[in-house]
Each structure stands twice: as structure tokens, then as C-alpha cells.
Design an enzyme around this catalytic site. Structure first.
Site, PDB file in Angstrom:
ATOM      1  N   CYS A  83      48.459  34.198  62.985  1.00 22.15           N
ATOM      2  CA  CYS A  83      48.969  35.328  62.939  1.00 22.15           C
ATOM      3  C   CYS A  83      49.190  36.099  61.576  1.00 22.15           C
ATOM      4  O   CYS A  83      48.261  36.461  60.862  1.00 22.15           O
ATOM      5  CB  CYS A  83      50.387  35.416  63.809  1.00 22.15           C
ATOM      6  SG  CYS A  83      50.759  36.909  64.377  1.00 22.15           S
ATOM      7  N   ARG A 112      46.415  44.698  61.259  1.00 26.17           N
ATOM      8  CA  ARG A 112      48.113  44.352  61.358  1.00 26.17           C
ATOM      9  C   ARG A 112      48.316  45.009  62.815  1.00 26.17           C
ATOM     10  O   ARG A 112      48.171  46.315  63.032  1.00 26.17           O
ATOM     11  CB  ARG A 112      48.915  44.661  60.474  1.00 26.17           C
ATOM     12  CG  ARG A 112      48.560  43.842  59.148  1.00 26.17           C
ATOM     13  CD  ARG A 112      49.678  44.357  58.033  1.00 26.17           C
ATOM     14  NE  ARG A 112      51.065  44.112  58.669  1.00 26.17           N
ATOM     15  CZ  ARG A 112      52.055  44.881  58.333  1.00 26.17           C
ATOM     16  NH1 ARG A 112      51.822  46.016  57.776  1.00 26.17           N
ATOM     17  NH2 ARG A 112      53.436  44.570  58.953  1.00 26.17           N
ATOM     18  N   HIS A 182      49.630  32.121  68.180  1.00 28.11           N
ATOM     19  CA  HIS A 182      50.471  30.962  67.722  1.00 28.11           C
ATOM     20  C   HIS A 182      50.290  29.693  68.357  1.00 28.11           C
ATOM     21  O   HIS A 182      50.948  29.539  69.069  1.00 28.11           O
ATOM     22  CB  HIS A 182      51.858  31.631  67.924  1.00 28.11           C
ATOM     23  CG  HIS A 182      52.184  32.548  66.876  1.00 28.11           C
ATOM     24  ND1 HIS A 182      53.228  32.674  65.777  1.00 28.11           N
ATOM     25  CD2 HIS A 182      52.111  33.939  67.057  1.00 28.11           C
ATOM     26  CE1 HIS A 182      53.139  33.519  65.307  1.00 28.11           C
ATOM     27  NE2 HIS A 182      52.767  34.523  65.898  1.00 28.11           N
ATOM     28  N   GLU A 184      51.339  26.843  67.513  1.00 21.88           N
ATOM     29  CA  GLU A 184      52.389  26.019  67.148  1.00 21.88           C
ATOM     30  C   GLU A 184      53.402  26.190  68.084  1.00 21.88           C
ATOM     31  O   GLU A 184      54.438  25.411  68.307  1.00 21.88           O
ATOM     32  CB  GLU A 184      52.978  26.404  65.631  1.00 21.88           C
ATOM     33  CG  GLU A 184      53.714  27.422  65.645  1.00 21.88           C
ATOM     34  CD  GLU A 184      52.834  28.731  65.581  1.00 21.88           C
ATOM     35  OE1 GLU A 184      51.768  28.717  65.635  1.00 21.88           O
ATOM     36  OE2 GLU A 184      53.448  29.884  65.276  1.00 21.88           O
TER      37      GLU A 184
HETATM   38  N1  GLN Z   1      52.897  41.503  62.566  1.00 23.15           N
HETATM   39  C1  GLN Z   1      53.109  40.323  61.566  1.00 23.15           C
HETATM   40  C2  GLN Z   1      52.582  40.955  60.305  1.00 23.15           C
HETATM   41  O1  GLN Z   1      51.717  41.975  60.217  1.00 23.15           O
HETATM   42  C3  GLN Z   1      52.459  39.236  62.105  1.00 23.15           C
HETATM   43  C4  GLN Z   1      53.459  38.908  63.314  1.00 23.15           C
HETATM   44  C5  GLN Z   1      53.378  37.471  63.555  1.00 23.15           C
HETATM   45  O2  GLN Z   1      52.975  36.701  62.534  1.00 23.15           O
HETATM   46  N2  GLN Z   1      53.862  36.838  64.802  1.00 23.15           N
HETATM   47  O3  GLN Z   1      52.602  40.129  59.372  1.00 23.15           O
END
Ligand code: GLN
Length: 208
Positions: A83, A112, A182, A184
Site C-alpha cells: 500500500c 494514490r 495489505h 499483513e
Molecule cells: N492512501 C495512502 C497513501 O497514499 C495509502 C493507504 C495505506 O497504506 N493503507 O499513502
């Protein structure tokens, strides 16, 4: 856990560090938090967790970590970013803050918060051939997606979301792996096992 198990750091300036430490432990690594440049010399691989990439970038620059992270990556340290960590490993970021910097290394453009407000978090069973037949339970939280990749980037997973059939959500380039989701948070340790086995292979090559 044995003394042969690789030592994998989790970048601990911001984000869900503890969950990655647990998942790496389950995947057969000795996992340690890494919050300063001198700790980078003691590890065989690094996980960059999810969190907020703009904050992570700001703190890494403030604490003098950005250049050492880039140097470790250039020296061939395997890294896995999930992420916000995926954003940190991208060479190019859309919708970044103007002062946002990345560690880079994967020849890709990442957008993003790409999935938009309505579906800002969701879970999906995602087929990932590199992990076996069973699809992976992927949790997306304000996740990025990959807009485009260079020819050296292997696409590990796509999802039928975002107005196209094949929106890229997991990639690998050499010793660098990134997922928009994610792993994890799911109790399925296959992504961490995949990364730990990459780290082991790098260790074997170094010893030869
Ligand atoms: N939206 C976040 C970012 O731009 C990432 C979100 C996340 O890691 N769950 O860094």
C-alpha cells in the site's frame, strides 16, 4: 526460528509495523523494527508497511533515512512494500504531494487513493499465480493502483476494478515486490513467505 533464518526489517517510522513483524515471524524470518539508517546494515531484507506515504516520505527525509534507503535498494537489498509501501517503491507517483519523494526502484507509475471514495476500503479474493492456486484474500484500504509498468516489471496480480478488467495491484521487479493490498492483515502468510524466500535466495547468492 533458527540462526539461519534471514533478518527482515520493517521500516518503523509510520504505519502498521507490528502486523508485518508478526506476519514475517509466521513466514520464518527474524523480524525487527528499523527506524534509523544504522539499523539497515544488520538486515537482509526490508518491508515498507502501509500507512500514509506522504507522512512516511516527510519523516524519512526529516530523519535522514531517504538516501540510506535508496542506497540499500541500489545495493540489492530485497524490499517489499504494501500500500503506502508500494507507493514508496514506485519510480513515479500520480496524485502525490508536490514535495513527496520515494525510495523508488520499481519502474512503474502508481496512482494514490486510486479506487475512489465509494470503495475506499474493500476485500477481494485475488488470484496470484506466484502464490499457488488458492486466491489471496486481499484487503484494500485507500489503496493505490498501478497505472503502468516498464518492461522489466512482472505483473503478479490484477483485479477487475477501477473501470477495467486488469487493474494492476501487485508487481515484482528483481528483488523488489509491491502490493496495493495489505497481506499483513489477513492471517494468510503466503505473500510474506514469498518475500522471505526471495530474501533467502539473495543470501545464498551473496555467500557463493
Ligand atoms: N492512501 C495512502 C497513501 O497514499 C495509502 C493507504 C495505506 O497504506 N493503507 O499513502
Amino acid at each position: 526460528m533458527t540462526s539461519d533464518d534471514p533478518v527482515v526489517g520493517v521500516l518503523s517510522i509510520q504505519g502498521d509495523v507490528r502486523e508485518h513483524i508478526n506476519a514475517l515471524g509466521a513466514a520464518g524470518a527474524r523480524a525487527v523494527p528499523v527506524g534509523s539508517a544504522d539499523q539497515l546494515v544488520d538486515i537482509d531484507g526490508l518491508v515498507i508497511p502501509g500507512g500514509e506515504s506522504t507522512t512516511m516520505s516527510k519523516l524519512a527525509l526529516r530523519d535522514g533515512l531517504m538516501e540510506p534507503l535508496r542506497a540499500a535498494r541500489r545495493a540489492g537489498m530485497p524490499m517489499f512494500g504494501s500500500c503506502a509501501g508500494m507507493i514508496m517503491l514506485a519510480d513515479r507517483v500520480e496524485d502525490a504531494r508536490p514535495d513527496q519523494e520515494t525510495v523508488g526502484g520499481i519502474d512503474m507509475t502508481v496512482r494514490r487513493n486510486a479506487f475512489g471514495r465509494q470503495v475506499d476500503s474493500f476485500e477481494l479474493e485475488v488470484p496470484v499465480a506466484a502464490l499457488g492456486e488458492e486466491p489471496f484474500p486481499a484487503v484494500f484500504i485507500r489503496a493505490p493502483w498501478v497505472e503502468g509498468v516498464g518492461e522489466d516489471v512482472e505483473i503478479l496480480a490484477t483485479v477487475p476494478r477501477g473501470g477495467r478488467d486488469g487493474t494492476i495491484v501487485a508487481v515484482r521487479q528483481g528483488g523488489l515486490v509491491a502490493t496495493a493490498f495489505h497481506p499483513e492483515l489477513t492471517g494468510d502468510s503466503r505473500v510474506h513467505e514469498y518475500f522471505v524466500s526471495m530474501v533467502r535466495q539473495t543470501q545464498v547468492r551473496k555467500r557463493e
